[in-house]
Design an enzyme around this catalytic site. Structure first.
Site, PDB file in Angstrom:
ATOM      1  N   LYS A  70       0.822  -1.051  -0.160  1.00 50.66           N
ATOM      2  CA  LYS A  70      -0.001   0.002  -0.152  1.00 50.66           C
ATOM      3  C   LYS A  70       0.880   1.205   0.286  1.00 50.66           C
ATOM      4  O   LYS A  70       0.525   2.281  -0.683  1.00 50.66           O
ATOM      5  CB  LYS A  70      -0.942   0.140   1.318  1.00 50.66           C
ATOM      6  CG  LYS A  70      -2.357  -0.862   1.034  1.00 50.66           C
ATOM      7  CD  LYS A  70      -3.124  -0.528   2.255  1.00 50.66           C
ATOM      8  CE  LYS A  70      -4.368  -1.690   1.990  1.00 50.66           C
ATOM      9  NZ  LYS A  70      -5.465  -1.239   3.039  1.00 50.66           N
ATOM     10  N   ASP A 106     -10.176   3.275   1.530  1.00 49.76           N
ATOM     11  CA  ASP A 106     -10.368   2.809   2.984  1.00 49.76           C
ATOM     12  C   ASP A 106     -11.167   4.032   3.717  1.00 49.76           C
ATOM     13  O   ASP A 106     -11.874   3.584   4.671  1.00 49.76           O
ATOM     14  CB  ASP A 106      -9.166   2.501   3.689  1.00 49.76           C
ATOM     15  CG  ASP A 106      -8.709   1.129   3.039  1.00 49.76           C
ATOM     16  OD1 ASP A 106      -9.284   0.246   2.718  1.00 49.76           O
ATOM     17  OD2 ASP A 106      -7.242   0.820   3.086  1.00 49.76           O
TER      18      ASP A 106
END
Ligand code: NAP
Length: 293
Positions: A70, A106
């Site tokens: 990520k 997210d």
């Protein structure tokens, strides 16, 4: 049916076998009848650049990113959204004429169940347990909600210090304080939103909670307890909080909503969130419509 024209989407990670994303995206793609397929793509850390270059060569439309890529993906992208820059992590990438663009859904996923509560968050006393990757999305989300102050609790002084510093030049307005776990009892009585971003209580450790019994007693009845864990649902932490009268939110809706936001970016059309939710509930053995609190 896969044809010669079928477009490719996927999720990269190492490992990636555990990912639930292929299930919910596969269900949504089938429901919409669009000519896409979403597949798991195992990529080792040392192969990331080569893999991403290869995805461009074979015309992959976009992909999700899970641990451990990520952060590492950032320098490989042509453009990164401001929210992903603030979080310091990208979980969704799509192809453009100038290269790969990335964002972080997210944050949107985390916020979705909170926004449904329709509260004024500006006066919320937020406590975030843990200071890892997910905590960064939570802090960014709370800053977007306008929360005046965010208390982050961790176990490593140096990591806490680094976490604090990482927000100092952020594009988001973040008023953050960091604490070690021994300060938690002082924070709990005034906490109105308590978010667990640690893996404590995650399956198979069903009997573990980030709070000990005396700390549970300190929770006020109007606290909102949010656990990012989605297996089990609910965790012991959420059960304890519910017994105190709390509103309990588990991590499944965050997972669904971050996926829905990513699919919307790739397909550029509305996506069937309920189909995605049902596919995961069925996969997790919960049956349709159960356990949505
Ligand atoms: P991470 O980067 O490894 O961070 C985990 C954090 O928890 C770190 O601050 C770590 O502390 C702390 N921690 C771990 N074990 C601990 C323990 N026994 N006692 C105290 N602190 C402990 O992981 P992550 O990516 O943030 O993920 C964290 C959790 O969120 C996982 O359960 C994951 O499944 C969940 N998650 C859910 C979603 C969703 O969509 N619902 C999305 C992302 C993550 P140290 O740094 O000191 O080790």
């Amino acid at each position: 049916m896969i044809t010669g024209k079928t477009k490719l989407l996927g999720v990269i990670g190492h490992p990636v076998e555990h990912s639930l994303s292929p299930i919910m995206h596969g269900a949504a793609i089938a429901h919409l009848g669009v000519d896409y397929v979403y597949i798991p793509l195992p990529v080792k850390p040392e192969d990331l650049k080569q893999a991403v270059d290869g995805f461009a060569v074979i015309g992959l439309q976009g992909f999700n990113i899970t641990i451990p890529h990520k952060q590492a993906i950032l320098p490989l992208l042509a453009e990164v959204s401001s929210i992903a820059r603030a979080v310091g992590a990208v979980n969704t990438v799509w192809r453009t004429e100038t290269g790969w663009n990335g964002t972080n859904t997210d944050v949107e996923g985390f916020l979705s169940p909170l926004q449904e509560l329709g509260r004024d968050w500006t006066q919320a006393n937020v406590v975030v347990l843990g200071n890892g990757g997910a905590a960064r999305a939570v802090v960014a989300g709370c800053a977007q909600l306008g929360c005046a102050e965010i208390q982050v609790v961790g176990r490593d002084d140096q990591k806490l210090e680094n976490f604090l510093h990482s927000w100092m030049n952020s594009s988001l307005s973040v008023n953050l304080q960091v604490h070690t776990w021994n300060n938690l009892p002082e924070l709990l009585p005034d906490t109105t939103l308590l978010v667990n971003t640690t893996p404590i209580g995650m399956s198979p450790h069903l009997d573990r909670s980030p709070l000990n019994p005396s700390e549970v007693e300190l929770l006020s009845a109007d606290v909102i307890a949010y656990d990012l864990i989605y297996t089990p649902r609910p965790t012991l932490f959420l059960q304890q909080a519910k017994q105190r009268g709390a509103i309990a939110i588990d991590g499944l809706e965050m997972l669904i909503q971050q996926g829905a936001a990513a699919l919307k970016i790739w397909l550029q059309q509305p996506v069937p969130v309920e189909v995605m939710r049902q596919s995961l509930q069925e996969h997790l053995g919960e049956g349709v419509g159960k356990n949505k609190d």
